[in-house]
Design a protein around this motif. Sequence first.
Motif, PDB file in Angstrom:
ATOM      1  N   GLY A 172       0.771  -1.283  -0.222  1.00 29.34           N
ATOM      2  CA  GLY A 172      -0.342  -0.434  -0.191  1.00 29.34           C
ATOM      3  C   GLY A 172       0.895   1.042  -0.257  1.00 29.34           C
ATOM      4  O   GLY A 172       0.019   2.738  -0.744  1.00 29.34           O
ATOM      5  N   LEU A 173       1.791   1.471   0.903  1.00 31.46           N
ATOM      6  CA  LEU A 173       2.456   2.481   0.951  1.00 31.46           C
ATOM      7  C   LEU A 173       3.565   2.590  -1.053  1.00 31.46           C
ATOM      8  O   LEU A 173       3.454   3.526  -1.619  1.00 31.46           O
ATOM      9  CB  LEU A 173       4.113   2.531   1.614  1.00 31.46           C
ATOM     10  CG  LEU A 173       3.493   2.354   3.000  1.00 31.46           C
ATOM     11  CD1 LEU A 173       4.879   1.862   3.780  1.00 31.46           C
ATOM     12  CD2 LEU A 173       3.339   3.886   3.549  1.00 31.46           C
ATOM     13  N   VAL A 174       3.412   1.357  -1.518  1.00 28.89           N
ATOM     14  CA  VAL A 174       4.895   1.580  -2.747  1.00 28.89           C
ATOM     15  C   VAL A 174       3.945   2.260  -3.791  1.00 28.89           C
ATOM     16  O   VAL A 174       3.547   3.008  -4.480  1.00 28.89           O
ATOM     17  CB  VAL A 174       4.563   0.415  -3.988  1.00 28.89           C
ATOM     18  CG1 VAL A 174       5.421   0.419  -4.808  1.00 28.89           C
ATOM     19  CG2 VAL A 174       5.642  -0.556  -2.687  1.00 28.89           C
ATOM     20  N   SER A 175       2.871   1.884  -3.611  1.00 23.18           N
ATOM     21  CA  SER A 175       1.293   2.708  -4.367  1.00 23.18           C
ATOM     22  C   SER A 175       0.284   3.554  -4.179  1.00 23.18           C
ATOM     23  O   SER A 175      -0.454   4.343  -4.327  1.00 23.18           O
ATOM     24  CB  SER A 175       0.185   1.706  -4.863  1.00 23.18           C
ATOM     25  OG  SER A 175      -1.138   1.500  -3.608  1.00 23.18           O
ATOM     26  N   ARG A 176       0.910   4.193  -2.515  1.00 17.76           N
ATOM     27  CA  ARG A 176       0.767   5.508  -2.004  1.00 17.76           C
ATOM     28  C   ARG A 176      -0.848   5.561  -1.788  1.00 17.76           C
ATOM     29  O   ARG A 176      -1.325   6.356  -1.356  1.00 17.76           O
ATOM     30  CB  ARG A 176       1.033   6.887  -2.655  1.00 17.76           C
ATOM     31  CG  ARG A 176       1.499   7.677  -1.656  1.00 17.76           C
ATOM     32  CD  ARG A 176       1.902   8.881  -2.040  1.00 17.76           C
ATOM     33  NE  ARG A 176       1.184  10.307  -0.987  1.00 17.76           N
ATOM     34  CZ  ARG A 176       1.363  11.669  -1.940  1.00 17.76           C
ATOM     35  NH1 ARG A 176       0.870  12.083  -2.561  1.00 17.76           N
ATOM     36  NH2 ARG A 176       1.122  12.210  -0.449  1.00 17.76           N
ATOM     37  N   LEU A 177      -1.619   4.443  -1.121  1.00 16.98           N
ATOM     38  CA  LEU A 177      -2.729   3.846  -0.068  1.00 16.98           C
ATOM     39  C   LEU A 177      -1.648   4.879   1.528  1.00 16.98           C
ATOM     40  O   LEU A 177      -3.277   5.192   1.464  1.00 16.98           O
ATOM     41  CB  LEU A 177      -3.104   3.179   0.321  1.00 16.98           C
ATOM     42  CG  LEU A 177      -3.473   2.505  -1.471  1.00 16.98           C
ATOM     43  CD1 LEU A 177      -3.774   1.288  -1.340  1.00 16.98           C
ATOM     44  CD2 LEU A 177      -4.821   2.834  -2.571  1.00 16.98           C
ATOM     45  N   HIS A 178      -1.309   4.804   1.850  1.00 16.78           N
ATOM     46  CA  HIS A 178      -0.510   5.223   2.779  1.00 16.78           C
ATOM     47  C   HIS A 178       0.530   5.951   2.455  1.00 16.78           C
ATOM     48  O   HIS A 178       1.665   6.060   1.541  1.00 16.78           O
ATOM     49  CB  HIS A 178      -0.680   4.343   4.161  1.00 16.78           C
ATOM     50  CG  HIS A 178      -2.038   3.218   3.906  1.00 16.78           C
ATOM     51  ND1 HIS A 178      -3.074   3.710   4.280  1.00 16.78           N
ATOM     52  CD2 HIS A 178      -1.695   2.323   3.586  1.00 16.78           C
ATOM     53  CE1 HIS A 178      -3.728   2.477   4.368  1.00 16.78           C
ATOM     54  NE2 HIS A 178      -3.092   1.351   3.752  1.00 16.78           N
ATOM     55  N   ASP A 179       0.611   6.559   3.574  1.00 15.77           N
ATOM     56  CA  ASP A 179       2.212   7.578   3.061  1.00 15.77           C
ATOM     57  C   ASP A 179       3.159   7.000   4.602  1.00 15.77           C
ATOM     58  O   ASP A 179       2.288   7.345   5.838  1.00 15.77           O
ATOM     59  CB  ASP A 179       1.961   8.659   3.651  1.00 15.77           C
ATOM     60  CG  ASP A 179       1.744   9.602   2.031  1.00 15.77           C
ATOM     61  OD1 ASP A 179       1.790   9.493   1.428  1.00 15.77           O
ATOM     62  OD2 ASP A 179       1.528  10.995   2.530  1.00 15.77           O
ATOM     63  N   PRO A 180       4.582   7.015   4.689  1.00 14.03           N
ATOM     64  CA  PRO A 180       5.505   6.342   5.172  1.00 14.03           C
ATOM     65  C   PRO A 180       5.218   7.896   6.368  1.00 14.03           C
ATOM     66  O   PRO A 180       4.978   8.718   6.674  1.00 14.03           O
ATOM     67  CB  PRO A 180       6.522   6.341   5.544  1.00 14.03           C
ATOM     68  CG  PRO A 180       6.904   6.843   4.228  1.00 14.03           C
ATOM     69  CD  PRO A 180       5.139   7.083   3.562  1.00 14.03           C
ATOM     70  N   ASN A 181       5.412   7.068   8.224  1.00 19.32           N
ATOM     71  CA  ASN A 181       5.232   8.268   9.305  1.00 19.32           C
ATOM     72  C   ASN A 181       6.820   8.007   9.139  1.00 19.32           C
ATOM     73  O   ASN A 181       7.269   8.987   9.746  1.00 19.32           O
ATOM     74  CB  ASN A 181       5.417   7.773  10.529  1.00 19.32           C
ATOM     75  CG  ASN A 181       3.856   6.593   9.951  1.00 19.32           C
ATOM     76  OD1 ASN A 181       3.104   5.949  10.853  1.00 19.32           O
ATOM     77  ND2 ASN A 181       2.389   7.789  10.144  1.00 19.32           N
ATOM     78  N   GLY A 182       7.865   7.561   8.855  1.00 20.27           N
ATOM     79  CA  GLY A 182       9.204   8.089   9.076  1.00 20.27           C
ATOM     80  C   GLY A 182       9.953   7.686   7.578  1.00 20.27           C
ATOM     81  O   GLY A 182       9.637   6.311   7.130  1.00 20.27           O
TER      82      GLY A 182
END
Length: 597
Positions: free
Chosen positions: A408-418
């Motif tokens: 999901g981070l790779v497709s930017r469904l979420h953004d990393p906190n760090g």
Amino acid sequence: MEPTPMGRDRGHRALSAEEKTQAREVSLRRIGRLFTPHRPALAAVTAIIVLSSIIAMATPFLLRTVIDRALPQGDVTLLVWLVLGMVAVAAVTSALGVVQTWISTKVGQQVMHRLRTDVFSHLQRQSLGFFTRTRTGEVQSRITNDIGGMQSVVTSTATAVAANLTTVVATAVAMVALSWQLSLVSVVVLPPAIWLTRRVARMRREITDQRQRELADLNVTVEEGLSISGVQLAKTLGTGPALIDRFTASSARLVDLELRSELAGRWRMASMSIIFAAVPAVIYLAAGLPGTAGTLSIGTLVAFTALQGGLFRPLMGLLNVGVSLTSSLALFARIFEYLDLPVDVADPAEPVRLDPARVRGHLRLEDVTFGYPGSDTAALAGITLDVPAGTSLALVGETGSGKSTLAGLVSRLHDPNGGRVTVDGVDLRDLRLADLAAIVGVVSQETYLLHTTVRENLRYARPGATDTEIEDAARAAQIHDLIVGLPDGYDTMVGSRGHRFSGGEKQRLAIARTLLRDPRILVLDEATSALDTETERAVQRAFDVLAEGRTTITIAHRLSTVRDADQIAVLDHGRIVEAGTHDSLLNRNGRYATLAA
């Protein structure tokens, strides 16, 4: 199985009394701002209303002249002119009323259109977290029921205020001009009218808020009980009667709320009708008292009572606007609550322009950490991976280890906190979401198909695709022969959520859809885990075609599907515990070897 209050408000914190007051004040300002782009049109409507009201006030004076002069004196010429004047006044005010209605309705519908599109667009920008917290029926209810409930207020409030206020003022001026003494008698209706209106307005607002919540519950029941998945679940579990009871109870509560709302308005209208009916009687009495008898002409008395009777409609209309506006604040508060939701994953203020056609697909995750809101445990911690362009990465691990979260981070469904995730050295947060969607393609286990034709489902990924390109993508996904064998070929309706197709067929349609977009990075999220062995082989062959020349991230429970990956990362509780090729990981006899056993 009646929904509990907690269930009704899931994902929405209750407002305190102070917050509700603040919401009301903000709503009044924002309601006014909705009409700001339409100031010229509203100015024109106001001018028409004022002109129409002034012209209409000529009628009682014409009537007085008819009664006091034309009829007693037998002046036929004057009578004809006066009658023609009355007809002309009616014709002009009617024509002006048509123009006013056209302009005001157009403005109101444009405001409604903007509200609908703003809410829909804003919700489209929300992260997945919002939709996991919020019931689908709740979202639909706010867009349809809540905005629909505003329509009468939005389309008519401004013009109703201007029209009724102008009419009331003009009528009052005319009444004073005819007899200021009788005008004082008419003023007695105002205090009870205002008191009753304020009381009904407060009651209506509370009922409106309860009604919209109940409508949302009803929508949820319909969504959960009448979708194809919901019907299948109800039939297999035998919960149909309970769902009917739940729907019936919710509908009965709506009936009660509607009755309470209507009765509150009817009692007020009945009370005001009695008061306004008593006023002419008091006027006749006042005109006939010894102290005032003979001071007023019959024409003045008739004209005055006609004006006083005509005051009832605009005055009640003006007070009704206040009731409608106050009760509709509950609707505006619900809509503004959605419009004020922060966007967790948004386009950057100054995006980096990256041509999808020139992207190589070099993917890096640099010390990435991520945690879901409300959770004290990080879903991912310290993830560092380097996936060169054109190579494949497989993510394996037990359920809940963080594989899908990483995807999901790779497709930017979420953004990393760090940390950060980059493509060709560019942080994903610096790319426009549309550009990223053209670079990263996702095929998941749950394939969603729209309730339209096969052709339109495939074209959804690329609206400009030709029929030839669609068919070429279907051939590459090994689904073309099945499609042409359908009753209407590519124009066959897929049915709700594609339930007429098997799991493997839907997966291959999803692959064809992704092939049309031609992404440089491909994420396959457990796309074959629910398929039988033979179907999995067919889908895997399609995946092999899809993955050629692309950077590929594959998530799978069956390790046989990832053994040929260029690198394999083993996740456990959000951390990478092992990484390497299939053979090197087996030789370590660690976690991967345990999973492969």
